[in-house]
Scaffold this active site. Structure first.
Site, PDB file in Angstrom:
ATOM      1  N   LYS A 136       0.858  -1.193   0.000  1.00 14.67           N
ATOM      2  CA  LYS A 136       0.000   0.000   0.000  1.00 14.67           C
ATOM      3  C   LYS A 136       0.889   1.237   0.000  1.00 14.67           C
ATOM      4  CE  LYS A 136      -1.707   2.904   2.796  1.00 14.67           C
ATOM      5  NZ  LYS A 136      -1.864   4.086   1.900  1.00 14.67           N
TER       6      LYS A 136
ATOM      7  N   ASN B 251       5.139   8.991  13.368  1.00 15.73           N
ATOM      8  CA  ASN B 251       5.211   8.304  14.657  1.00 15.73           C
ATOM      9  C   ASN B 251       3.832   7.915  15.168  1.00 15.73           C
ATOM     10  OD1 ASN B 251       7.828   9.798  14.381  1.00 15.73           O
ATOM     11  ND2 ASN B 251       8.202   8.749  16.316  1.00 15.73           N
TER      12      ASN B 251
ATOM     13  N   GLU C  84       9.087  17.431  14.558  1.00 11.04           N
ATOM     14  CA  GLU C  84       9.444  17.248  13.147  1.00 11.04           C
ATOM     15  C   GLU C  84       8.529  18.110  12.282  1.00 11.04           C
ATOM     16  OE1 GLU C  84      10.631  13.574  10.264  1.00 11.04           O
ATOM     17  OE2 GLU C  84       8.699  13.403  11.301  1.00 11.04           O
TER      18      GLU C  84
ATOM     19  N   CYS D 216      13.078  12.245   6.167  1.00  5.79           N
ATOM     20  CA  CYS D 216      13.205  11.951   7.598  1.00  5.79           C
ATOM     21  C   CYS D 216      14.619  12.212   8.077  1.00  5.79           C
ATOM     22  CB  CYS D 216      12.783  10.512   7.896  1.00  5.79           C
ATOM     23  SG  CYS D 216      13.695   9.264   6.983  1.00  5.79           S
TER      24      CYS D 216
ATOM     25  N   GLY E 100       6.724   6.054   7.991  1.00  9.43           N
ATOM     26  CA  GLY E 100       5.741   7.122   8.064  1.00  9.43           C
ATOM     27  C   GLY E 100       5.797   7.830   9.398  1.00  9.43           C
TER      28      GLY E 100
ATOM     29  N   GLU F 142      10.061   2.632  10.488  1.00  8.14           N
ATOM     30  CA  GLU F 142      10.994   3.747  10.311  1.00  8.14           C
ATOM     31  C   GLU F 142      10.156   5.012  10.377  1.00  8.14           C
ATOM     32  OE1 GLU F 142      14.142   4.002  10.458  1.00  8.14           O
ATOM     33  OE2 GLU F 142      14.472   1.836  10.600  1.00  8.14           O
TER      34      GLU F 142
END
Length: 497
Positions: A187, A242, A397, A296, A240, A262
Site C-alpha cells: 500500500k 510516529n 518534526e 526523515c 511514516g 521507520e
C-alpha cells in the site's frame, strides 16, 4: 480527494490507474477513485488511482499467500535474476517514472531521476544477495550430529510506504522481501499512487509470477488497516509518522506479528570553531532544503559554537539566497513545492509558531502566492536564529524547508542539546578534531552518524535506521534486511555411522 459521479468523463481526460492483484490490473469494485493533482499547480490533474476496498485487500492477501507456496520454492538465485531484470527495466524507464513522480508529489525532476536510478541500484544489490549464504554450520556436542541453521521466509509481507521517496523506499522494502522468498501486498501513500503503479508494472514486465507482488492503492484508514489486521499477513514494514507507527505496532503486537517501523527525525548538525565553515554551511543548507526538507533525515537543527556563530550565520545566508523555488520540472529551479495542501498548511503553521515563540526569522518564512506559482504549495526556504531547545521548532518534526540555528558554548554543550530529543535518526558533526569526531560517533544518540557530511544520504549496502522513537530497532537495506525478512530454522541431523 475522492469522487464518483464523473468518473467516466474524467477518464477521457487523463488515465485511470488500477490496482495490481494476483497478476491482474483491477478497478475498484465500488468505483471510488483518488484524484492525484500536481502540487506545483493544483488545478492540474495528473491522474486517478482506483481505491481498493476491504474485500480487494483480502483478495490481494489471499493471492499473495497462494503465490508464496511456489515462490519460496524458487532458488534465491532465480529470484535475484528477476530483480536484476527489474533493475534494467526501471533504469530504462527512469525518465518517465521520474517525470510522473515529480508531477505527482513535487520533488524536483533531477532529484527524482536520481532516486529512480538509486532504486535500480538497490534492485541490483538485492539480486546479488540471492547468491549469499542463508545459514551456517555449527559445532555439535555429538560427533554423529550435523547442526546447522537456515534463514527461511516469513510469508506474506505488508509493505506500507510514504510519498517522500516514492521509488527508493518501496524498493528497499520490496526487493529484500522478495529475494528472501516472501510475497508482498503493498500500500503506497495516496500522494504517490500513480508512481506506484508504474513500479508495479516494472516488476510485472520483469516476469514476477502472479500474486508475488500485489498493489492496493487507497487510504490508511481503509486499506492500511485491512492489510495490517489481515490474519494471513506475517509481518509489516512501515515508513511514516510516529502516530501511525505506534498504532500499527499495537495492532501487530496484538496479533503476534513481526513489525518494522521507520519513523520521524529531528536531525542535528554540530559545527565547531575548527570546522571548514564554507563546507559546513553549504551542506547544512543542502541537508535542510534538499527535496524541500521532506526527508526523515533532513537537517532540522544546527548547533554552532558561540565564537563562530555570527560568521556561520553569514555563510548560511550566502547559501540559502542562491535557492530558486519553482516547479520541479523546471531545470533552473533548486527547490520544488511541498507535496500537498496538508503539508503546506503544516509547514506554514510551524513557521508561524516559531515567530510566536520568539525565534528570529532570518530568511524566508513566506508562502508564495504570486501568479507565477499557479496556486502551488510553495514555501520559501526558511532560517530561524536565536532558537532555544525548548521551542517547538527545535523539538517537533516539521518535514519542510525550515532550519533552526542554536548558539552553544562548546562541544559538550552542543552534544547535550543535540541528544535532547525523542528522535534518534541521523546527526552530523563538522570538525577537524579527531578526538571530538570519535567522541561524537560514540556518544551521539542516533542510528547514523556523519562526520563532515550532511545528515541525509544512504547507500544500499549500509544498514539504515534510527534509535529512540525514530525506529522500532531493526534496520533496512544492506544485509541487515535479512534479519527482518527471514526467520531462523535450526536443523539437527544425526546419523548412526
Amino acid at each position: 480527494m475522492v469522487e464518483k459521479s464523473t468518473k467516466e468523463v474524467r477518464r477521457k481526460i487523463v488515465d485511470n490507474y488500477l490496482n495490481f492483484i494476483g497478476g491482474e490490473w483491477i478497478d475498484s469494485k465500488d468505483g471510488i477513485t483518488n484524484t492525484q493533482v500536481n502540487p506545483a499547480n493544483p488545478s492540474q490533474i495528473v491522474g486517478y488511482t482506483a481505491a481498493a476496498t476491504v474485500e480487494e485487500v483480502d483478495t490481494a492477501v489471499q493471492q499473495a499467500k497462494l503465490a508464496f507456496q511456489q515462490w519460496k520454492q524458487l532458488s534465491p538465485v532465480g529470484r535475484g535474476e528477476i530483480l536484476r531484470k527489474a533493475a534494467d527495466l526501471l533504469e530504462a524507464q527512469s525518465q518517465d517514472i521520474a517525470e510522473t513522480a515529480t508531477k505527482e508529489m513535487g520533488k524536483r525532476f533531477i532529484e527524482m531521476k536520481g532516486e529512480v536510478l538509486r532504486g535500480a541500484a538497490i534492485l541490483r544489490y538485492y539480486a546479488q544477495e540471492g547468491m549469499r549464504k542463508l545459514g551456517e554450520v555449527l559445532p555439535s556436542a555429538n560427533n554423529q550430529n550435523t547442526l546447522y541453521t537456515l534463514r527461511v521466509p516469513l510469508g506474506v509481507i505488508s509493505v506500507i510506504t510514504p510519498w517522500n521517496f516514492p521509488v527508493a523506499i518501496p524498493i528497499w522494502k520490496i526487493a529484500p522481501a522478495l529475494v528472501y522468498g516472501n510475497t508482498v501486498v503493498w500500500k503506497p501513500s495516496m500522494e504517490a499512487g500513480i508512481t506506484a503503479v508504474k513500479i508495479a508494472k516494472v516488476f510485472e514486465q520483469a516476469g514476477l509470477p502472479a500474486g508475488v507482488l500485489n498493489l492496493v492503492n487507497g487510504s490508511g484508514e481503509i486499506v492500511g488497516n485491512a492489510l495490517v489486521e489481515h490474519p494471513l499477513t506475517s509481518a509489516i514494514t512501515f515508513t511514516g509518522s510516529n502516530r501511525v507507527g505506534r498504532e500499527l505496532a499495537s495492532k501487530a503486537v496484538a496479533q503476534n506479528k513481526k513489525y518494522q517501523l521507520e519513523l520521524g527525525g529531528k536531525n542535528p548538525v554540530v559545527v565547531l570553531e575548527d570546522a571548514d565553515l564554507d563546507l559546513a554551511a553549504k551542506l547544512t543548507v543542502e541537508g535542510a532544503m534538499k527535496q524541500t526538507g521532506q526527508r526523515c533525515t533532513a537537517t532540522s537543527r544546527v548547533y554552532v559554537e558561540a565564537s563562530i556563530y555570527d560568521m556561520f550565520i553569514e555563510k548560511l545566508l550566502e547559501n540559502v539566497t542562491q535557492i530558486k523555488v519553482g516547479d520541479g520540472l523546471d531545470g533552473s529551479v533548486t527547490m520544488g513545492p511541498v507535496a500537498s495542501k496538508k503539508q503546506f498548511e503544516t509547514v506554514t503553521s510551524y513557521i508561524q509558531k516559531g515567530i510566536e515563540e520568539g525565534a528570529e526569522l532570518l530568511y524566508g518564512g513566506n508562502a508564495l502566492y504570486d501568479p507565477v506559482y499557479n496556486g502551488g504549495y510553495f514555501v520559501e526556504p526558511t532560517i530561524f536564529a536565536s532558537v532555544t531547545n525548548e521551542m517547538t521548532i527545535a523539538r517537533e518534526e516539521i518535514f519542510g524547508p525550515v532550519l533552526a540555528v542554536i548558539k552553544v558554548a562548546d562541544y559538550a554543550d552542543a552534544l547535550t542539546q543535540a541528544n535532547d530529543t525523542i528522535y534518534g535518526l541521523s546527526a552530523s558533526l563538522f570538525t577537524t578534531n579527531l578526538n571530538k569526531a570519535f567522541d561524537f560517533i560514540k556518544n551521539s544518540e542516533v542510528g547514523m552518524v556523519q562526520i563532515n557530511g550532511e545528515t541525509g544520504g544512504a547507500e544500499p549496502q549500509a544498514p539504515f535506521g534510527g534509535m529512540k522513537e525514530s525506529s522500532s530497532g531493526t534496520r533496512e537495506q544492506g544485509q541487515a534486511a535479512m534479519e527482518f525478512f527471514t526467520a531462523y530454522k535450526t536443523v539437527s541431523l544425526t546419523t548412526s555411522l
